[in-house]
Write a protein that holds these residues in place. Structure first.
Motif, PDB file in Angstrom:
ATOM      1  N   VAL A  49       0.849  -1.191   0.000  1.00  0.00           N
ATOM      2  CA  VAL A  49       0.000   0.000   0.000  1.00  0.00           C
ATOM      3  C   VAL A  49       0.886   1.243   0.000  1.00  0.00           C
ATOM      4  N   TRP A  50       0.778   2.034  -1.081  1.00  0.00           N
ATOM      5  CA  TRP A  50       1.495   3.297  -1.196  1.00  0.00           C
ATOM      6  C   TRP A  50       0.553   4.440  -0.841  1.00  0.00           C
ATOM      7  N   ASN A  51       1.057   5.432  -0.112  1.00  0.00           N
ATOM      8  CA  ASN A  51       0.277   6.619   0.245  1.00  0.00           C
ATOM      9  C   ASN A  51       1.013   7.870  -0.216  1.00  0.00           C
ATOM     10  N   TYR A  52       0.284   8.732  -0.919  1.00  0.00           N
ATOM     11  CA  TYR A  52       0.837  10.034  -1.331  1.00  0.00           C
ATOM     12  C   TYR A  52      -0.328  11.013  -1.367  1.00  0.00           C
ATOM     13  N   ASN A  53      -0.505  11.755  -0.276  1.00  0.00           N
ATOM     14  CA  ASN A  53      -1.661  12.639  -0.146  1.00  0.00           C
ATOM     15  C   ASN A  53      -1.680  13.704  -1.242  1.00  0.00           C
ATOM     16  N   VAL A  60      -1.240   8.471  -9.407  1.00  0.00           N
ATOM     17  CA  VAL A  60      -0.817   7.348  -8.563  1.00  0.00           C
ATOM     18  C   VAL A  60      -0.560   6.113  -9.418  1.00  0.00           C
ATOM     19  N   SER A  86      -5.862   1.927  -7.941  1.00  0.00           N
ATOM     20  CA  SER A  86      -5.357   3.271  -7.687  1.00  0.00           C
ATOM     21  C   SER A  86      -6.515   4.177  -7.291  1.00  0.00           C
ATOM     22  N   GLY A  89      -4.554   9.509  -3.864  1.00  0.00           N
ATOM     23  CA  GLY A  89      -3.566   9.472  -2.801  1.00  0.00           C
ATOM     24  C   GLY A  89      -3.174   8.094  -2.313  1.00  0.00           C
ATOM     25  N   VAL A  90      -3.762   7.020  -2.871  1.00  0.00           N
ATOM     26  CA  VAL A  90      -3.489   5.666  -2.385  1.00  0.00           C
ATOM     27  C   VAL A  90      -3.349   4.720  -3.573  1.00  0.00           C
ATOM     28  N   ASN A 126       6.576   8.307   0.825  1.00  0.00           N
ATOM     29  CA  ASN A 126       6.972   7.523   1.998  1.00  0.00           C
ATOM     30  C   ASN A 126       7.034   6.039   1.649  1.00  0.00           C
ATOM     31  N   PRO A 128       6.174   2.117   1.569  1.00  0.00           N
ATOM     32  CA  PRO A 128       4.822   1.545   1.593  1.00  0.00           C
ATOM     33  C   PRO A 128       4.589   0.662   2.814  1.00  0.00           C
ATOM     34  N   TYR A 179      -8.687   4.574  13.358  1.00  0.00           N
ATOM     35  CA  TYR A 179      -9.369   5.249  12.259  1.00  0.00           C
ATOM     36  C   TYR A 179     -10.251   6.346  12.833  1.00  0.00           C
TER      37      TYR A 179
END
Length: 241
Positions: A49-53, A60, A86, A89-90, A126, A128, A179
């Motif tokens: 899981v990749w995160n990029y806000n 993505v 995709s 942001g995720v 960041n 993953p 959460y």
């Protein structure tokens, strides 16, 4: 197969006894069979899981997911197939392996190539989350926090830094991140017209904040007979918005 029918007609009592024996043994097996509500189902699947806000789903897919999939197919052994999704942001990549794979080695290979791929991603990306999927890993308990006089940020801090830490020490338990709630953050509102007038861009603001967001040891100071450690703390978690 006709000989079985002829044998049954000649010896009917024998087959009646066999039928009763099967019935009795079946009941005995059902009673003695071990039962597990959550059996261990070993499925060789690893999720990345990749995160990029702030990055769109298309970006993505093109900039993060595509590069990661290319690296996985060239360096990770015993892959069966890859699935990816995709979102804004995720990016979620599911790696399906052959049944005979050593899943520990597979996770190590995935983690290694993910660190290499990180250098090719947009600045600020960041590492993953790498999760080994297990069909028997289902949530069995959900906790909700509320407190009179506590705001969402305080509840989030309490769940992350206190409750989750205590639950993670339970043997066999997997505790995900809380959460909901709000995380501490410093937001910078940009006046684009003023920036353009000075020949600056939003990336210059990000660089300036990053260059000043440091923790540096400054040495010691002696007062009377005591010597104290002195630190220069300029660390802030900042998001540009």
């Amino acid at each position: 197969m006709m000989w079985i029918v002829r044998l049954a007609l000649r010896r009917p009592y024998t087959f009646v006894v066999f039928a009763f024996l099967i019935l009795i043994l079946g009941v005995f097996c059902i009673e003695s069979m071990p039962v597990d509500i959550f059996p261990n189902i070993d499925i060789p699947v690893v999720t990345v899981v990749w995160n990029y806000n702030g990055l769109s789903a298309e970006q993505v897919a093109d900039r993060i997911v595509a590069n990661s999939e290319r690296g996985f197919t060239t360096t990770v052994n015993d892959l069966e197939h890859i699935e990816s999704q995709s979102f804004v942001g995720v990016g979620i990549i599911k790696l399906f392996f052959q049944p005979h794979v050593n899943i520990a080695d597979a996770v190590a290979q995935v983690a290694a190539i993910a660190q290499v791929t990180l250098r090719q991603l947009p600045p600020g990306a960041n590492p993953p989350f790498i999760i080994q999927y297990n069909a028997s890993s289902v949530p069995i308990l959900q906790l909700g926090l509320s407190g009179q006089g506590l705001n969402e940020q305080q509840l989030n801090d309490l769940a992350t830094n206190s409750i989750r830490v205590q639950l993670s020490t339970i043997e066999g338990a997997q505790t995900p991140n809380p959460y909901g709630g709000k995380s501490r953050q410093v937001e910078v509102d940009i006046d684009l017209a003023a920036l353009q007038a000075k020949g600056l861009s939003p990336s210059d603001v990000v660089s300036a904040i990053g260059n000043q967001n440091i923790i540096a040891p400054s040495g010691t100071i002696k007062i009377d007979k005591f010597e104290y450690q002195v630190e220069t703390n300029s660390s802030r978690r900042c998001w540009l918005c």
